[in-house]
Design a protein around this motif. Sequence first.
Motif, PDB file in Angstrom:
ATOM      1  N   ALA A 270       6.999  15.702   8.025  1.00  0.00           N
ATOM      2  CA  ALA A 270       7.433  16.400   6.646  1.00  0.00           C
ATOM      3  C   ALA A 270       6.333  16.588   5.608  1.00  0.00           C
ATOM      4  CB  ALA A 270       8.568  15.908   6.023  1.00  0.00           C
ATOM      5  N   ASP A 271       5.141  15.930   5.782  1.00  0.00           N
ATOM      6  CA  ASP A 271       4.104  15.661   4.844  1.00  0.00           C
ATOM      7  C   ASP A 271       2.960  16.421   5.372  1.00  0.00           C
ATOM      8  OD1 ASP A 271       2.698  14.224   2.461  1.00  0.00           O
ATOM      9  OD2 ASP A 271       1.453  13.829   4.142  1.00  0.00           O
ATOM     10  N   ARG A 272       2.249  17.470   4.619  1.00  0.00           N
ATOM     11  CA  ARG A 272       1.268  18.215   5.078  1.00  0.00           C
ATOM     12  C   ARG A 272       0.028  17.588   5.471  1.00  0.00           C
ATOM     13  NH1 ARG A 272       4.069  21.685   1.725  1.00  0.00           N
ATOM     14  NH2 ARG A 272       4.154  23.681   2.534  1.00  0.00           N
ATOM     15  N   SER A 273      -0.309  16.568   4.573  1.00  0.00           N
ATOM     16  CA  SER A 273      -1.579  15.787   4.989  1.00  0.00           C
ATOM     17  C   SER A 273      -1.502  15.050   6.437  1.00  0.00           C
ATOM     18  CB  SER A 273      -1.862  14.811   3.742  1.00  0.00           C
ATOM     19  OG  SER A 273      -0.962  14.031   3.525  1.00  0.00           O
ATOM     20  N   THR A 274      -0.133  14.448   6.553  1.00  0.00           N
ATOM     21  CA  THR A 274       0.057  13.546   7.749  1.00  0.00           C
ATOM     22  C   THR A 274       0.041  14.530   9.013  1.00  0.00           C
ATOM     23  OG1 THR A 274       1.541  12.092   6.374  1.00  0.00           O
ATOM     24  CG2 THR A 274       1.559  12.130   8.712  1.00  0.00           C
ATOM     25  N   ALA A 275       0.801  15.776   8.694  1.00  0.00           N
ATOM     26  CA  ALA A 275       0.640  16.786   9.783  1.00  0.00           C
ATOM     27  C   ALA A 275      -0.921  17.260  10.207  1.00  0.00           C
ATOM     28  CB  ALA A 275       1.234  18.114   9.539  1.00  0.00           C
ATOM     29  N   ALA A 276      -1.717  17.494   9.176  1.00  0.00           N
ATOM     30  CA  ALA A 276      -3.081  17.835   9.543  1.00  0.00           C
ATOM     31  C   ALA A 276      -3.833  16.496  10.247  1.00  0.00           C
ATOM     32  CB  ALA A 276      -4.074  17.882   8.258  1.00  0.00           C
ATOM     33  N   TRP A 277      -3.524  15.507   9.872  1.00  0.00           N
ATOM     34  CA  TRP A 277      -4.034  14.272  10.478  1.00  0.00           C
ATOM     35  C   TRP A 277      -3.570  14.204  11.835  1.00  0.00           C
ATOM     36  CZ3 TRP A 277      -1.010  10.215  12.116  1.00  0.00           C
ATOM     37  CH2 TRP A 277      -1.464   9.128  12.898  1.00  0.00           C
TER      38      TRP A 277
END
Length: 302
Positions: A107-114
């Motif tokens: 649900a978190d964009r930066s986590t998804a990119a990582w």
Amino acid sequence: MLSSSHEALHRIFQEDPGLFARAVRGLGVFFPPPVSASPLPTDLTENRPMERRVDTLLRMDTEDGEFILAVESQGKRAPDKPANWAYYLSHLYAKYGIPPVLLVVCADRSTAAWAARQVDIGPPQWPSLTLRPLVLGPDSLPVIASPEEAARDIPLTVLSAALHRRDPDADAILNALAKALKGLSADDEDTAGTFIELTEQGLGKTPAADLWRHLMAVDLSFFQSETAQRLRAEGRDEGRAEGRVEDILRLLDGRGVEVSEEERERIAGCGDLGVLDVWFMRAITATAATELFAPDGDPETA
């Protein structure tokens, strides 16, 4: 301890395994819908002390063949996760002999990119293993904001609400979802109850969760499921508390009692109806706002 929002982001695929194929189309990856799907044990522990568990594990049978879907709900970056995920996939392939697919839901964009990074395992001259997870995040799943679209795919709308829970679009998604659920027949009440619960879990502790409780209290009053009834009760209590706060502040203002910003915030931040009722009675005669907060039996104490 795992959070409710963590659970919702992978449990939704247990409720509707076909959601996987529909959700990843936005990533440009096309899987045939499953003809059947069956849950597998999520415990990947071997006969040694270290325990390893995947969040959701499904065996998917399609017209084009079968594969194992491992779903991981990831709330933040974790340096050890790529190695664990690689272990999961190789272990599953060795155990079942069926191609595995890893889906990471964030649900978190930066986590998804990582999480979406390709990870090569081995020396740079010749990596022996490459990890390529499919990742669903706020930017890879569409905003479903119309009741008609939500009604066509309620599980996908629940997932959309969970992934966009911190976005300005969350309100539109939840309103569309509430209207779609309202359109279900009485025979679908159990199904609706499941998705009501998953939506609540997926929203976590965000302002969108407050809106969802309000929608349950107003728009879905006909549902009798335990979750819907609890959310309605919470919504009614919250509404009564907000009304009592307004009564107290209006009474103090009308009587010319000065209320500091800190005192106003303390009154507005109280959600206990019993306490608010005591404060309201004291506000009728109080000459200073501090008198509201006096210990029981001592209304003169500041």
